[in-house]
Write an enzyme that holds these catalytic residues in place. Sequence first.
Site, PDB file in Angstrom:
ATOM      1  N   ASP A  12       0.633  -1.222  -0.161  1.00  0.00           N
ATOM      2  CA  ASP A  12      -0.124   0.061   0.111  1.00  0.00           C
ATOM      3  C   ASP A  12       0.965   1.509  -0.109  1.00  0.00           C
ATOM      4  OD1 ASP A  12      -2.303   1.850   0.564  1.00  0.00           O
ATOM      5  OD2 ASP A  12      -1.265   1.933   2.526  1.00  0.00           O
ATOM      6  N   ASP A  66      -1.577  -0.856   6.210  1.00  0.00           N
ATOM      7  CA  ASP A  66      -1.675  -0.170   7.493  1.00  0.00           C
ATOM      8  C   ASP A  66      -3.247   0.422   7.673  1.00  0.00           C
ATOM      9  OD1 ASP A  66      -1.367   3.018   7.325  1.00  0.00           O
ATOM     10  OD2 ASP A  66      -1.406   1.822   5.697  1.00  0.00           O
ATOM     11  N   GLU A 121       1.078  31.564   7.703  1.00  0.00           N
ATOM     12  CA  GLU A 121       0.431  30.189   7.450  1.00  0.00           C
ATOM     13  C   GLU A 121      -0.354  30.041   8.835  1.00  0.00           C
ATOM     14  OE1 GLU A 121      -0.947  28.817   5.129  1.00  0.00           O
ATOM     15  OE2 GLU A 121       0.636  28.736   3.322  1.00  0.00           O
TER      16      GLU A 121
END
Length: 414
Positions: A162, A362, A198
């Site tokens: 994955d 996972d 930010e």
Amino acid sequence: ITEGQSHIDEKVVTGESFPVKKEAGQEVIGATINQEGFFKFRATKVGKNTLLYQIIRMVEEAQASRAPIQNLVDRISEYFVPAVVVLAAVTFVGWYFFGDLNLRASLMRMIAVLVISCPCAMGLATPTALVVGIGRAAKFGIILKGGAALETAYKLNTLVFDKTGTLTIGKPAVTDFVLLPPAPVDQGKAIYLAATVEQGSEHPLSRAIIEKGKGQGQLGQVKNFQAISGMGIYGKVEGQEIEIGNNAYAEKINVDVSFYRKELERLQNEAKTVVFMFVNKKPTALIAMADTLKPYAKEAIAELKKMGKEIVMMTGDNKRTGEAIAKLVGIDRVFAEVLPQNKADMVKKLQEEGKVVGMVGDGINDSPALAQADIGIAVGSGTDVAIETGEIILVKDDLRDVVTAIQLSGKTIK
């Protein structure tokens, strides 16, 4: 969603590494996480109709349909035990009827054959070796759920990884901070200014820039902060106008960025999300963000290739991102944009090609594939469902342990 908008972290279900923007009229999935903002939603599917329940059902089906692995020693003993009994009987008949020995002496020879040829030693040695192998694996931080996993792991010839959370960390990080000449500030100052402005934003990508800026020390104060949805942000830091945004934002503030298009495309071709930083309306930097590789991912893949294993990457992410990560880590075969319910089908397809498949994952979205594979390898930092489904658990979250598990299996069986 009936009202409002937000960014949703869907990686636990879809494998998409970046949070996805959702607004009124769009569907959200149960078990995903709201990253920012406030919205109202209506449940359209509950109980057995939810995606999460369907994934759990697929896990159960895959586990139930799995053929049990036959123990090697049981197969040998099936022929060996009757053969020894027949041989002992032949020994008795031979000595008693044709060898001129009495009953006692003939019985002694028959028992000698039985005792010496007895498969007890083999029957005892095998479980002992398995127990030692499983114990040794635990010392390396590899949990094997029983001897079957240890018996099968060395036979794997195809490993499916994955992407999000397995090969990659699963959260965006700043990978490139490119100063654009003639920049009005140096790189350290530019990072500090970007991270400071930010702080006013709730956007998930902002966190990556803030994390980068923390290396420059204590961040300052932002004033007159404004966020333009889907484009960028504006704020004043230390009296300077700082703006961070995409191409559309550059057009909105009438700043020509065509001179930097080549550099922008280079970063985008590496499957990175790229934004411009402007100081007082001057193009100052290109900030590229991407999901970063886990430590030792490259080394693990290289070692598995050396062992002659075929490596496949499977991801719910888009094709370009998937191929960029695969190239980075050294994987040649990629299945991209694979929906959670189709991951197990992909594993089945590989098995139909005659391959012995190991699946490394996972997330909840990986569990049907972990169950379908000949061996499911769950990364220890993953979800409980994945860990429950996997037959091998990597406690340390180190992909080199996939190599260790396969080598340990081979040595134990030998």
